[in-house]
Motif scaffolding. Structure first.
Motif, PDB file in Angstrom:
ATOM      1  N   VAL A  91      19.274  -5.636  26.850  1.00 10.81           N
ATOM      2  CA  VAL A  91      20.752  -5.635  26.935  1.00 10.81           C
ATOM      3  C   VAL A  91      21.306  -4.216  26.895  1.00 10.81           C
TER       4      VAL A  91
ATOM      5  N   TRP B 162      24.269  -4.408  16.938  1.00 10.24           N
ATOM      6  CA  TRP B 162      24.156  -5.868  17.126  1.00 10.24           C
ATOM      7  C   TRP B 162      24.249  -6.604  15.799  1.00 10.24           C
TER       8      TRP B 162
ATOM      9  N   SER C 250      11.367  -8.607  12.061  1.00 14.07           N
ATOM     10  CA  SER C 250      12.411  -8.821  13.069  1.00 14.07           C
ATOM     11  C   SER C 250      12.885 -10.264  12.981  1.00 14.07           C
TER      12      SER C 250
ATOM     13  N   THR D 189      12.966 -12.203  15.502  1.00 14.73           N
ATOM     14  CA  THR D 189      12.011 -12.982  16.303  1.00 14.73           C
ATOM     15  C   THR D 189      10.841 -13.457  15.454  1.00 14.73           C
TER      16      THR D 189
ATOM     17  N   HIS E  80      17.167 -17.117  19.824  1.00 15.00           N
ATOM     18  CA  HIS E  80      16.462 -17.014  18.544  1.00 15.00           C
ATOM     19  C   HIS E  80      15.367 -15.957  18.610  1.00 15.00           C
TER      20      HIS E  80
ATOM     21  N   GLU F 157      21.857 -21.737  15.724  1.00 14.92           N
ATOM     22  CA  GLU F 157      22.737 -20.727  15.116  1.00 14.92           C
ATOM     23  C   GLU F 157      23.946 -21.485  14.567  1.00 14.92           C
TER      24      GLU F 157
ATOM     25  N   ASN G 216      25.258 -15.751  20.457  1.00 12.55           N
ATOM     26  CA  ASN G 216      24.526 -15.243  21.626  1.00 12.55           C
ATOM     27  C   ASN G 216      24.993 -15.802  22.950  1.00 12.55           C
TER      28      ASN G 216
ATOM     29  N   ILE H  73      22.259 -13.467  12.635  1.00  5.90           N
ATOM     30  CA  ILE H  73      23.557 -12.793  12.788  1.00  5.90           C
ATOM     31  C   ILE H  73      24.467 -13.097  11.596  1.00  5.90           C
TER      32      ILE H  73
ATOM     33  N   GLU I  47      28.012 -11.565  24.147  1.00  2.37           N
ATOM     34  CA  GLU I  47      27.643 -11.005  22.849  1.00  2.37           C
ATOM     35  C   GLU I  47      28.884 -10.966  21.969  1.00  2.37           C
TER      36      GLU I  47
HETATM   37  P1  KE4 Z   1      15.390  -9.578  16.703  1.00  3.61           P
HETATM   38  O1  KE4 Z   1      13.974  -9.984  17.056  1.00  3.61           O
HETATM   39  O2  KE4 Z   1      16.100  -8.923  17.881  1.00  3.61           O
HETATM   40  O3  KE4 Z   1      15.467  -8.742  15.419  1.00  3.61           O
HETATM   41  O4  KE4 Z   1      16.200 -10.909  16.354  1.00  3.61           O
HETATM   42  C1  KE4 Z   1      16.196 -11.957  17.269  1.00  3.61           C
HETATM   43  C2  KE4 Z   1      17.410 -12.838  17.006  1.00  3.61           C
HETATM   44  C3  KE4 Z   1      17.231 -14.043  16.368  1.00  3.61           C
HETATM   45  N1  KE4 Z   1      18.278 -14.858  16.093  1.00  3.61           N
HETATM   46  C4  KE4 Z   1      19.531 -14.506  16.445  1.00  3.61           C
HETATM   47  C5  KE4 Z   1      20.660 -15.435  16.137  1.00  3.61           C
HETATM   48  C6  KE4 Z   1      19.772 -13.276  17.100  1.00  3.61           C
HETATM   49  O5  KE4 Z   1      21.031 -12.942  17.463  1.00  3.61           O
HETATM   50  C7  KE4 Z   1      18.698 -12.421  17.389  1.00  3.61           C
HETATM   51  C8  KE4 Z   1      18.873 -11.097  18.124  1.00  3.61           C
HETATM   52  N2  KE4 Z   1      20.196 -10.772  18.494  1.00  3.61           N
HETATM   53  C9  KE4 Z   1      20.316  -9.931  19.681  1.00  3.61           C
HETATM   54  C10 KE4 Z   1      21.778  -9.747  20.032  1.00  3.61           C
HETATM   55  N3  KE4 Z   1      22.515 -10.919  20.085  1.00  3.61           N
HETATM   56  C11 KE4 Z   1      19.637  -8.619  19.465  1.00  3.61           C
HETATM   57  C12 KE4 Z   1      20.004  -7.545  20.464  1.00  3.61           C
HETATM   58  C13 KE4 Z   1      18.870  -7.283  21.427  1.00  3.61           C
HETATM   59  O6  KE4 Z   1      18.188  -8.244  21.847  1.00  3.61           O
HETATM   60  O7  KE4 Z   1      18.693  -6.085  21.770  1.00  3.61           O
END
Ligand code: KE4
Length: 430
Positions: free
Chosen positions: A25, A61, A116, A118, A145, A206, A211, A242, A400
């Motif tokens: 992004v 973010w 993370s 993820t 997610h 969520e 997202n 989030i 976003e």
């Molecule tokens: P990360 O792996 O990016 O730390 O988290 C994944 C994740 C899981 N769950 C929710 C509800 C999330 O919003 C996210 C990641 N959010 C995005 C932006 N909406 C991260 C930004 C990006 O992908 O660069």
């Protein structure tokens, strides 16, 4: 606006890094122009490598709820770093942050730190499958997610309710283990449970969607979700990566008083350093290795610097009036934005809650993924650039959330609204 150094860096970056960025992004592909490269940040402001300053509504973010370079966080990380950056062994800060999270979110009786969001969601789903002995999971179109294979799934075509991959490399056989429902539409969930209920390990959602842009839940929808998962013996996973410590000192679940079986966290609990966490019922979490058989591990899980940054962030927020103050700024800004858009004769929708908002360029209320898909993303791309040139940094995607931090003040809202007014003059009618 001079962005020559950013442009040079972006060209160079694309030689060494796919798309020139370490997360898609950031490449600005959904908006006009190239990304700007940030040199430093302080409070609610970013400064790029060409010296341009921006009011920041991305806040990395979500994690930077205190604003950039908050002294309490900087000092905590500095002190921790002087004692070493990683031990690969337990340290006191991990226990402190685990206890802090469990005390703030009652449904979390035990918690495992990862690196993370993820990792957190991927691990929570593995755990849910192990605990229930079932294979299928349910996610919602428009919810994200993280990038684990089981989540890069969209609704199959037509009546096919099993998922299909949204990315090459995701095995079709795995995609079929993910069912896709519609946010705020309990009938789409009931249909899946009628067909697959005995095989559904978990529903992951969520609780407030961020997202697809900010989409607020119908409170009854979440209550019904809790009921149907209990009825079928499936687990309910709230992905609060989030919303965790964003909407209040705890989870959004604290506000709506719904108790999921598992919760995933990230972002704010690491204060801007790499972090994630999953936690919930003790009887479930005890299954996680080494207390149980469900394997999950991580070299830097519970990293002392990330723990220090997270603890410092939560300590500033606890027992403070920061959440009220951010909500006041958000309310003020959203109302003034509405006036400016109306004065320009624009049809738009603004969803806002706590310290989050999204401006949607569509004519209908945005309470579903279907409504989000009616947005004029081409216009958003032009609007985003026109704002950036005027020192306001909105997320480079219509889908976003904009975040307000403790460092944003009413004067920043006034500057933002003035920039929006000028930007709308520039981009003209939709
Ligand atoms: P990360 O792996 O990016 O730390 O988290 C994944 C994740 C899981 N769950 C929710 C509800 C999330 O919003 C996210 C990641 N959010 C995005 C932006 N909406 C991260 C930004 C990006 O992908 O660069």
């Amino acid at each position: 606006m001079n962005t020559s150094k950013s442009d040079q860096l972006f060209a160079q970056a694309q030689t060494y890094i796919p798309g020139g960025v370490n997360s898609p992004v950031r490449a600005f592909q959904a908006v006009e122009g190239n990304p700007v490269f940030i040199d430093h940040a302080q409070g609610c402001r970013l400064v790029d490598v060409d010296g341009n300053e921006y009011i920041d509504y991305v806040c990395s973010w979500g994690p930077l709820i205190l604003g950039h370079s908050h002294p309490a966080v900087v000092e905590a990380v500095r002190e921790a770093a002087l004692k070493g950056t990683s031990y690969g062994a337990p340290c006191e800060a991990e226990v402190e942050l685990a206890r802090t999270i469990c005390e703030a979110i009652p449904s979390i009786e035990m918690v495992r730190m990862v690196n993370s969001g993820t990792e957190a969601t991927m691990s929570a789903v593995r755990l849910a499958r192990a605990f229930t002995g079932r294979q299928l999971i349910v996610k919602f179109e428009g919810c994200y997610h993280g990038h684990a294979d089981s989540f890069l799934i969209k609704a199959g075509s037509g009546l096919m309710t099993t998922g299909v991959p949204t990315s090459p490399g995701v095995p079709g056989a795995l995609a079929e283990q993910t069912l896709v429902a519609q946010y705020n539409d309990i009938s789409s969930v009931e249909q899946l449970f009628r067909q697959y209920g005995q095989d559904i390990a978990a529903v992951i959602i969520e609780p407030m969607a961020g997202n697809m842009g900010l989409v607020l839940p119908d409170p009854q929808f979440l209550k019904d979700l809790r009921k149907i998962t209990e009825l079928y013996g499936s687990l309910l996973i709230f992905d609060e990566v989030i919303t965790g410590f964003r909407t209040c000192y705890g989870g959004f679940q604290n506000i709506i008083d719904i108790r999921p079986d598992l919760t995933t966290l990230g972002k704010i609990i690491g204060g801007g350093l790499p972090v994630g966490a999953y936690g919930g019922r003790r009887d479930i979490m005890q299954m996680v290795s080494p207390s149980g058989e469900v394997y999950q591990a991580g070299t830097l899980s519970g990293n002392p610097l990330a723990m220090a940054a997270g603890l410092a962030t939560l300590q500033v927020l606890k027992d403070s009036d920061w959440y009220d103050r951010m909500e006041i700024i958000n309310y003020y800004l959203s109302n003034k934005m509405k006036t400016v858009f109306e004065n320009h004769g624009y049809l738009f929708e603004i969803n806002h809650f706590a310290s989050m908002f999204t401006v949607f360029f569509t004519e209908e209320p945005v309470d579903s993924f279907a409504a989000v898909k009616t947005c004029d993303t081409e216009f958003y791309g032009r609007f985003h650039r026109a704002l950036l040139k005027r020192g306001v940094y909105f997320p480079p995607s219509q889908f976003e959330v904009c975040f307000i931090s403790c460092a944003h003040e009413l004067k920043d809202a006034d500057i933002t609204v003035a920039a929006i007014d000028e930007a709308l003059d520039e981009v003209g009618q939709r």
